[in-house]
Design a protein around this motif. Structure first.
Motif, short mmCIF file in Angstrom:
data_model
loop_
_atom_site.label_atom_id
_atom_site.label_comp_id
_atom_site.label_asym_id
_atom_site.label_seq_id
_atom_site.Cartn_x
_atom_site.Cartn_y
_atom_site.Cartn_z
N SER A 191 0.82 -1.21 0.00
CA SER A 191 0.00 0.00 0.00
C SER A 191 0.86 1.26 0.00
O SER A 191 2.01 1.24 0.44
CB SER A 191 -0.89 0.04 1.25
N ILE A 192 0.26 2.33 -0.47
CA ILE A 192 0.84 3.66 -0.30
C ILE A 192 -0.09 4.42 0.62
O ILE A 192 -1.30 4.48 0.40
CB ILE A 192 1.01 4.39 -1.64
N LEU A 193 0.49 4.96 1.69
CA LEU A 193 -0.29 5.68 2.69
C LEU A 193 -0.15 7.18 2.46
O LEU A 193 0.95 7.69 2.23
CB LEU A 193 0.21 5.33 4.10
N TYR A 194 -1.27 7.89 2.56
CA TYR A 194 -1.31 9.33 2.32
C TYR A 194 -1.73 10.07 3.58
O TYR A 194 -2.56 9.58 4.36
CB TYR A 194 -2.29 9.66 1.20
N ALA A 195 -1.19 11.26 3.76
CA ALA A 195 -1.56 12.14 4.87
C ALA A 195 -1.39 13.59 4.42
O ALA A 195 -0.65 13.88 3.47
CB ALA A 195 -0.66 11.88 6.08
N VAL A 196 -2.07 14.49 5.10
CA VAL A 196 -1.89 15.91 4.83
C VAL A 196 -0.52 16.31 5.36
O VAL A 196 -0.13 15.91 6.46
CB VAL A 196 -3.01 16.75 5.51
N ASN A 197 0.22 17.05 4.58
CA ASN A 197 1.53 17.54 4.98
C ASN A 197 1.35 18.48 6.17
O ASN A 197 0.65 19.48 6.07
CB ASN A 197 2.18 18.27 3.79
N ALA A 198 1.96 18.16 7.29
CA ALA A 198 1.81 18.96 8.51
C ALA A 198 2.20 20.42 8.29
O ALA A 198 1.59 21.32 8.87
CB ALA A 198 2.64 18.35 9.64
N ARG A 199 3.17 20.67 7.46
CA ARG A 199 3.58 22.05 7.17
C ARG A 199 2.44 22.84 6.54
O ARG A 199 2.26 24.02 6.81
CB ARG A 199 4.80 22.03 6.24
N CYS A 200 1.65 22.17 5.71
CA CYS A 200 0.54 22.85 5.03
C CYS A 200 -0.58 23.21 5.99
O CYS A 200 -1.33 24.16 5.73
CB CYS A 200 0.00 21.99 3.90
N VAL A 201 -0.70 22.48 7.08
CA VAL A 201 -1.74 22.78 8.06
C VAL A 201 -1.57 24.20 8.59
O VAL A 201 -2.55 24.91 8.80
CB VAL A 201 -1.74 21.74 9.20
N THR A 202 -0.34 24.63 8.77
CA THR A 202 -0.10 25.99 9.25
C THR A 202 0.07 26.98 8.11
O THR A 202 -0.35 28.13 8.21
CB THR A 202 1.14 26.04 10.16
N GLN A 203 0.67 26.54 7.01
CA GLN A 203 0.98 27.47 5.93
C GLN A 203 -0.20 27.78 5.02
O GLN A 203 -0.26 28.88 4.46
CB GLN A 203 2.15 26.94 5.10
N LEU A 204 -1.13 26.86 4.84
CA LEU A 204 -2.26 27.12 3.95
C LEU A 204 -3.15 28.25 4.49
O LEU A 204 -3.51 29.15 3.73
CB LEU A 204 -3.05 25.84 3.69
N PRO A 205 -3.48 28.25 5.78
CA PRO A 205 -4.24 29.41 6.29
C PRO A 205 -3.45 30.72 6.15
O PRO A 205 -4.03 31.77 5.87
CB PRO A 205 -4.48 29.07 7.76
N ARG A 206 -2.15 30.65 6.33
CA ARG A 206 -1.31 31.84 6.17
C ARG A 206 -1.38 32.32 4.72
O ARG A 206 -1.49 33.51 4.45
CB ARG A 206 0.14 31.52 6.54
N ALA A 207 -1.33 31.39 3.78
CA ALA A 207 -1.41 31.74 2.36
C ALA A 207 -2.74 32.42 2.05
O ALA A 207 -2.78 33.43 1.33
CB ALA A 207 -1.23 30.49 1.49
N ALA A 208 -3.82 31.89 2.60
CA ALA A 208 -5.13 32.51 2.38
C ALA A 208 -5.17 33.91 2.99
O ALA A 208 -5.72 34.84 2.40
CB ALA A 208 -6.23 31.63 2.97
N GLY A 209 -4.56 34.07 4.16
CA GLY A 209 -4.51 35.38 4.80
C GLY A 209 -3.75 36.39 3.97
O GLY A 209 -4.16 37.55 3.84
N ILE A 210 -2.64 35.97 3.40
CA ILE A 210 -1.85 36.87 2.54
C ILE A 210 -2.67 37.26 1.32
O ILE A 210 -2.72 38.42 0.93
CB ILE A 210 -0.52 36.21 2.14
N LEU A 211 -3.34 36.28 0.74
CA LEU A 211 -4.17 36.55 -0.43
C LEU A 211 -5.27 37.57 -0.11
O LEU A 211 -5.58 38.44 -0.92
CB LEU A 211 -4.79 35.25 -0.94
N LEU A 212 -5.82 37.46 1.08
CA LEU A 212 -6.92 38.34 1.47
C LEU A 212 -6.46 39.62 2.15
O LEU A 212 -7.27 40.40 2.63
CB LEU A 212 -7.87 37.57 2.39
#
Length: 111
Positions: free
Chosen positions: A77-98
């Motif tokens: 099997s190949i196991l997938y997970a959300v990249n922990a770095r993105c958990v903090t950086q994605l909201p930051r990216a949205a904040g910068i965009l807005l």
């Protein structure tokens, strides 16, 4: 003088993330995985979404390519997970965009 090369690199990474998330199936995949404490086999994602394995694999490949997801092999099997770095950086990216004030970009490397 601000380091615009770092700002540009971050903006390019954020653009890749948003582009990858511009598909409802990929949003559903990220949402499903974000609620899991452990990495999940691709087959579980297929079963959850009720889509063909090839369709889910295509979307997983795109999300992994932009580093929104991590993957690792576990036997057959190949196991997938959300990249922990993105958990903090994605909201930051949205904040910068807005237009929220930017905070320093952590220098953590991608998985």
């Amino acid at each position: 003088m601000p380091d615009t090369s770092c700002e540009r690199a971050a903006a390019e990474e954020y653009a890749r993330w948003f582009q990858a998330l511009a598909d409802p199936t990929r949003i559903l995949i990220v949402r499903f995985l974000s609620g899991r404490p452990e990495p999940v086999p691709a087959g579980v994602i297929v079963d959850h979404l009720g889509l063909h394995q090839s369709t889910v694999s295509h979307h997983l490949k795109i999300l992994h390519r932009v580093r929104l997801l991590t993957r690792r092999r576990a036997g057959a099997s190949i196991l997938y997970a959300v990249n922990a770095r993105c958990v903090t950086q994605l909201p930051r990216a949205a904040g910068i965009l807005l237009g929220s004030p930017a905070r320093p970009h952590p220098q953590a490397g991608p998985d």
